[in-house]
Design a protein around this motif. Structure first.
Motif, PDB file in Angstrom:
ATOM      1  N   SER A  95       0.845  -1.206   0.000  1.00 21.31           N
ATOM      2  CA  SER A  95       0.000   0.000   0.000  1.00 21.31           C
ATOM      3  C   SER A  95       0.875   1.248   0.000  1.00 21.31           C
ATOM      4  CB  SER A  95      -0.912  -0.002   1.225  1.00 21.31           C
ATOM      5  OG  SER A  95      -1.784  -1.119   1.199  1.00 21.31           O
ATOM      6  N   ALA A  96       1.932   1.241   0.828  1.00 23.05           N
ATOM      7  CA  ALA A  96       2.830   2.399   0.867  1.00 23.05           C
ATOM      8  C   ALA A  96       3.555   2.563  -0.466  1.00 23.05           C
ATOM      9  CB  ALA A  96       3.844   2.210   2.000  1.00 23.05           C
ATOM     10  N   SER A 124       2.471   1.568  -3.430  1.00 22.20           N
ATOM     11  CA  SER A 124       1.493   2.019  -4.420  1.00 22.20           C
ATOM     12  C   SER A 124       1.277   3.521  -4.324  1.00 22.20           C
ATOM     13  CB  SER A 124       0.170   1.278  -4.224  1.00 22.20           C
ATOM     14  OG  SER A 124      -0.795   1.692  -5.160  1.00 22.20           O
ATOM     15  N   LEU A 125       1.225   4.028  -3.102  1.00 26.47           N
ATOM     16  CA  LEU A 125       1.056   5.466  -2.909  1.00 26.47           C
ATOM     17  C   LEU A 125       2.266   6.229  -3.436  1.00 26.47           C
ATOM     18  CD1 LEU A 125      -0.528   7.870  -1.784  1.00 26.47           C
ATOM     19  CD2 LEU A 125       0.515   7.379   0.450  1.00 26.47           C
ATOM     20  N   GLU A 170       2.199   6.347  -7.149  1.00 29.33           N
ATOM     21  CA  GLU A 170       1.155   7.237  -7.626  1.00 29.33           C
ATOM     22  C   GLU A 170       1.588   8.709  -7.495  1.00 29.33           C
ATOM     23  OE1 GLU A 170      -2.334   8.256  -9.424  1.00 29.33           O
ATOM     24  OE2 GLU A 170      -1.531   6.220  -9.108  1.00 29.33           O
ATOM     25  N   LEU A 171       2.269   9.038  -6.398  1.00 29.66           N
ATOM     26  CA  LEU A 171       2.743  10.392  -6.214  1.00 29.66           C
ATOM     27  C   LEU A 171       3.808  10.756  -7.226  1.00 29.66           C
ATOM     28  CD1 LEU A 171       2.950  10.561  -2.306  1.00 29.66           C
ATOM     29  CD2 LEU A 171       1.267  11.673  -3.784  1.00 29.66           C
TER      30      LEU A 171
END
Length: 339
Positions: free
Chosen positions: A329-330, A332-333, A336-337
């Motif tokens: 999850s981290a 993926s974030l 995305e950023l």
């Protein structure tokens, strides 16, 4: 047939029943006082629990849903009983933990408050069992000590298969069977050849990382664990070289130290724990990436496959991937950023 000898009586052609099984053989009673019985016996079945009861007394029935009795031992052989030294041959050996095997041979020794079974030999799972056991009763207290080894014994369960050579020394004291089992302590070693981990195909971890990045696996724990399970189920992991591990026994639990079973892109550590108190087995297979993917924070991605179940029953596998989900999850974030 009974005959007198220079130091006692000799009995030939003995036949009868003991512990619910047929016995036959020969013996002689020698010496004064309590005397001593020496000889040989052939039996249809020899149970380790029956030998223990000669010294400890028979335990009460175990409570429902528990394998061991927590009731005090019944009275055992009295101090007036003669000493016994008998060579035993049995068509079947009931080991309790490992079921029945045979034929078996051993030397049985009885003295006031004590029983020993030495030089025990029997086939076991295609290999050989060699062991010595001792039980002692002192008032309401009881003790056990034993040494056993197996060579070339095959195992084939839901999680793994192979052939094992192992040795273990154990000892305990307590006031009932459950207390004895819970107090067991000792150490040993094991060597496993031809090890195959079932439903453990390599590459599940890398596939999960790629699947989340490609959005074919959703960032939800159930979906991630199902994806890992499906990839693991695609094959097995064969270990070409023998693996060795140490065994520790404490508070009734035998633990095999983790062994490294690395693949090209991942590390795998396998360990096992046999809980003799509940007669359950747990096998852990921890997989970790050798290198972290880009934009990954912290230790490399990892998850565990854990098999649990009764010794004499079906085992079930669970996947634990909570930490992996957090890392994905981290990442993926972060990706995305960056976009």
């Amino acid at each position: 047939q009974v005959a007198t000898t220079g130091d006692g009586l000799a009995f030939e052609g003995l036949r009868g029943w003991a512990f619910g099984t047929r016995v036959s053989g020969a013996a002689r009673l020698v010496g004064g006082g309590r005397g001593r019985i020496e000889g040989r016996l052939a039996m249809e079945r020899l149970a380790l629990a029956d030998v223990a009861a000669l010294a400890l007394g028979f335990p009460g029935d175990a409570p429902a849903k528990t394998p061991w009795s927590d009731r005090a031992f019944a009275p055992a052989l009295g101090a007036e009983a003669p000493d016994v030294a008998m060579a035993i041959e049995a068509e079947r050996l009931d080991t309790g933990l490992a079921g029945e095997t045979g034929p078996a041979r051993a030397t049985l020794t009885l003295t006031p408050g004590a029983a020993r079974l030495d030089a025990l030999e029997a086939p076991l799972a295609g290999g050989r069992l060699a062991a010595s056991f001792g039980w002692r009763r002192d008032g309401i207290d009881a003790s056990f000590s034993g040494r056993f080894g197996v060579t070339g014994a095959a195992f084939d369960g839901a999680a793994a298969s192979g052939t094992v050579d192992a040795s273990l020394d154990a000892a305990a004291s307590g006031r009932n069977v459950a207390a004895l089992v819970a107090a067991l302590g000792g150490e040993g070693s094991a060597r496993v050849s031809g090890l195959t981990l079932k439903r453990a195909a390599p590459g599940a971890l890398a596939a999960a990382v790629k699947g989340v990045e490609a959005q074919t696996i959703s960032l939800e724990l159930g979906s991630l664990e199902r994806a890992l399970a499906e990839r693991l189920d695609a094959g097995e992991r064969r270990v070409p070289a023998p693996v060795e591990t140490t065994l520790t026994l404490a508070t009734g639990v035998v633990r095999a130290a983790p062994v490294a079973l690395d693949a090209p892109q991942e590390r795998l550590a396998a360990s096992a724990a046999l809980d003799l108190r509940s007669m359950t087995l747990e096998i852990r297979e921890a997989a970790a990436a050798k290198a972290s993917p880009t934009h990954w924070a912290g230790t490399p991605p990892a998850f565990e496959a854990i098999w649990r179940g009764p010794v004499a029953g079906a085992m079930e596998r669970a996947i634990e991937a909570g930490a992996l989900l957090n890392g994905l999850s981290a990442r993926s974030l972060a990706l995305e950023l960056e976009r």
